[in-house]
Design an enzyme around this catalytic site. Structure first.
Site, PDB file in Angstrom:
ATOM      1  N   ASP A 162      82.877  44.665  48.037  1.00 18.68           N
ATOM      2  CA  ASP A 162      83.247  45.008  46.661  1.00 18.68           C
ATOM      3  C   ASP A 162      82.632  46.358  46.312  1.00 18.68           C
ATOM      4  OD1 ASP A 162      84.604  42.644  46.388  1.00 18.68           O
ATOM      5  OD2 ASP A 162      82.929  41.580  45.465  1.00 18.68           O
ATOM      6  N   GLU A 166      88.680  46.039  49.771  1.00 14.38           N
ATOM      7  CA  GLU A 166      89.108  45.017  48.821  1.00 14.38           C
ATOM      8  C   GLU A 166      90.327  45.504  48.050  1.00 14.38           C
ATOM      9  OE1 GLU A 166      87.846  44.487  45.027  1.00 14.38           O
ATOM     10  OE2 GLU A 166      86.195  45.936  45.027  1.00 14.38           O
ATOM     11  N   HIS A 170      78.938  48.593  43.049  1.00 13.86           N
ATOM     12  CA  HIS A 170      79.507  47.368  42.462  1.00 13.86           C
ATOM     13  C   HIS A 170      78.457  46.632  41.627  1.00 13.86           C
ATOM     14  CE1 HIS A 170      81.935  43.773  42.117  1.00 13.86           C
ATOM     15  NE2 HIS A 170      80.996  43.057  42.702  1.00 13.86           N
ATOM     16  N   HIS A 219      90.858  40.456  50.112  1.00  9.29           N
ATOM     17  CA  HIS A 219      90.310  40.104  48.803  1.00  9.29           C
ATOM     18  C   HIS A 219      91.272  40.478  47.675  1.00  9.29           C
ATOM     19  CE1 HIS A 219      87.303  39.838  45.500  1.00  9.29           C
ATOM     20  NE2 HIS A 219      86.728  38.967  46.314  1.00  9.29           N
TER      21      HIS A 219
END
Length: 578
Positions: free
Chosen positions: A81, A106, A60, A323
């Site tokens: 993430d 996520e 990420h 998320h």
């Protein structure tokens, strides 16, 4: 079955739950940082016995990691993430086939499948190039870590190839500080960046300089990377208010914008001119947006395809989505259930989720049991009883093992032979003897009475030479008998047959009976087994059944129990279905 409990506090949007607020104070964050322990990717860190964690590369931003956590028999993968698509400076997320009880992933782009990365880069360069050649200013709101460096690499290389002399700036402060860390931790970037490090550090940009607020009103074209990425304050909002009224200017939104932010409002009408309300915290009033607005997704979050790819790669037993936005999460939840058949959860903020997981109990096998049970080789129709050959022990996981399950300690479970269990628990061993009688089963076979002796002689030779088992044979005027260990096979006049055996020689009895039937050309090749695993091919009606039960035994631990019987005389149970 134990349950895993999770409390989800990481969801975007207005998913029903508790009211959003500041969960942590600055002091809590400082106290937490004092406990930080660095670890290497894919290194297993044992916190205490039965509690371990392992980080995996997430791709990420610099330093991003997914964490695999195992506590006892339960395990889960927390992705945070992550990005499943490699970009210019980072690789894609990678993870082993962990098969955890749960994956917490996520779902920022739960319903989005992005276009080709190469196409998006070409479109961005074309939009920026056209704007600055026409004398306009380009504002690119980005986050300080990740997308700023990705797009700076892209524009710096493009400027190098085309020879453009238009200045490119990035906001000083967090972005400048993040660039310093990228220069320092080159080993976390992809192989292409590592290779260029031999000549120069790729993050020493040749055409990009720090920005000064005095340049906001400076005439002429320029390109500015400003934070934050959603236009909800800071330098990016300040510059946007100055440049938005200019029709020749361009604002490119390369990332995700949460509902309620200025960036989300700007993108809401498809980039057309509009009048928006400036938040009171930023001075309030009306802002006439006449500049061109473009949304080109360069987000480092996984899209729907990437999320599905990770789930397929990891093979979890349950999936939890966090998320993300409520309606998008519900769509992805249905897709996961349809394609993988996995239970999927999308809990609201602040809610508690209970997930039931199977609990494995390790069981050990005694050497005596394994030595008795050898793997079956070849097909089921083979006449040779391969289970009795002298080959090396090679347990077959699909072959059932018959034994006694013993547990003196909840953490120590063992399957052993009956005689071993009798010794462990100081109890006498009971033997079961089974006898099957079949009337007229071999009717229609010619010269059976004359061939019985020759038939049993051939079977005796077979078991003695090929299987090296002791065999005894006897005969009288009407009956031929063959004994192999505890198995006794008899064939009388008019095709009447019987077989008697102990439970531990069940497989030997099945093999001997099958061999007899095949030699006589009978279709009845299956022996009715006591445990009912197979159905007999013919209907057999028992005439009488005799059962001799063992005497009642009282546990030796009982205060009123008599002393255990001597092992010299073993009680027997004999079943004789006629």
């Amino acid at each position: 079955k134990p349950a895993i409990r999770f409390n989800d506090g990481a969801q975007k949007g207005s998913h029903a739950g508790i009211e959003e607020k500041d969960f942590f104070t600055s002091q809590m964050v400082k106290d937490c940082m004092m406990k930080v322990q660095p670890c290497v990717l894919e290194e297993t860190v044992v916190i205490e016995p039965g509690f371990e964690i392992r980080p995996y590369y997430a791709g990420h931003v610099l330093g991003a990691a997914m964490f695999y956590v195992k506590v006892g028999e339960e395990s889960f993968l927390y992705t945070g993430d992550y990005n499943m698509t490699p970009d210019r400076h980072l690789g894609s997320a990678r993870c082993d086939k962990l098969r955890p009880d749960l994956i917490i992933t996520e779902s920022t782009y739960a319903t989005t499948i992005r276009e080709s990365k190469r196409w998006r880069e070409r479109d961005l360069l074309q939009q920026v190039s056209e704007c600055v050649r026409n004398g306009g200013k380009v504002l690119i709101p980005v986050f300080a870590l990740g997308r700023a460096q990705e797009l700076c690499l892209l524009l710096d290389a493009f400027w190098e190839r085309t020879g453009l002399d238009v200045p490119i700036y990035f906001s000083a402060g967090l972005t400048e500080r993040a660039n310093w860390y990228y220069k320092l931790f080159i080993s976390w970037t992809n192989q292409k960046i590592k290779d260029t490090f031999v000549k120069r550090n790729a993050f020493d940009f040749q055409h990009i300089k720090p920005f000064d607020r005095a340049f906001i009103d400076q005439p002429g074209p320029m390109v500015l990377f400003a934070t934050p990425g959603m236009l909800h304050g800071g330098l990016s909002m300040e510059v946007f208010k100055k440049w938005a009224p200019g029709e020749q200017n361009l604002t490119i939104m390369p990332g995700y914008c949460v509902a309620g932010t200025l960036g989300h409002k700007v993108l809401s009408n498809g980039g057309k001119p509009q009048v928006i309300d400036v938040p009171a915290s930023e001075g309030g009033g009306k802002l006439h947006v006449k500049c061109k607005i473009k949304h080109l997704s360069f987000s480092a979050h996984a899209d729907a395809k990437g999320i599905m790819t990770l789930i397929k790669q990891v093979e979890p037993k349950n999936v939890m989505l966090v998320h993300g936005e409520k309606h998008k999460m519900e769509f992805l939840k249905e897709r996961i259930l349809k394609e993988f058949g996995l239970p999927c959860f999308d809990p609201a903020n602040g809610t508690t989720c209970y997930i039931t997981t199977p609990h494995k109990v390790p069981v050990s096998l005694s050497a005596g049991l394994l030595n008795r049970k050898r793997s079956r080789e070849g097909n089921e129709d083979s006449a040779a009883p391969t289970v009795w050959t002298k080959r090396q022990l090679a347990p077959n996981p699909t072959t059932p093992l018959l034994g006694v399950l013993c547990m003196k300690d909840p953490k120590k479970v063992k399957v052993m032979e009956p005689w071993e269990a009798a010794q462990v628990f100081n109890n006498p061993e009971c033997h079961l003897t089974f006898r099957h009688s079949f009337g007229n089963i071999f009717d229609g076979i010619e010269d059976l009475s004359n061939n019985k002796e020759e038939l049993f002689e051939s079977m005796e030779r077979l078991f003695q030479t090929e299987f090296e088992l002791p065999v005894s044979r006897s005969n009288d005027d009407t009956t031929q008998s063959l004994c192999v260990r505890s198995v006794q096979l008899k064939l009388g006049h008019a095709g009447v047959a019987s077989i008697e055996y102990s439970y531990k020689d069940l497989e030997l009895a099945e093999r001997l009976w099958t061999l007899l039937c095949r030699k006589l050309g009978s279709k009845a090749t299956k022996l009715p087994t006591p445990h009912g695993n197979t159905k007999p091919p013919i209907k057999i009606t028992p005439v009488s059944t005799k059962v001799k039960e063992e005497p009642e035994l009282i546990a030796p631990s009982s205060p009123t129990a008599p002393p255990p019987p001597t092992p010299g005389k073993v009680p027997k149970i004999k079943l004789e279905p006629a």
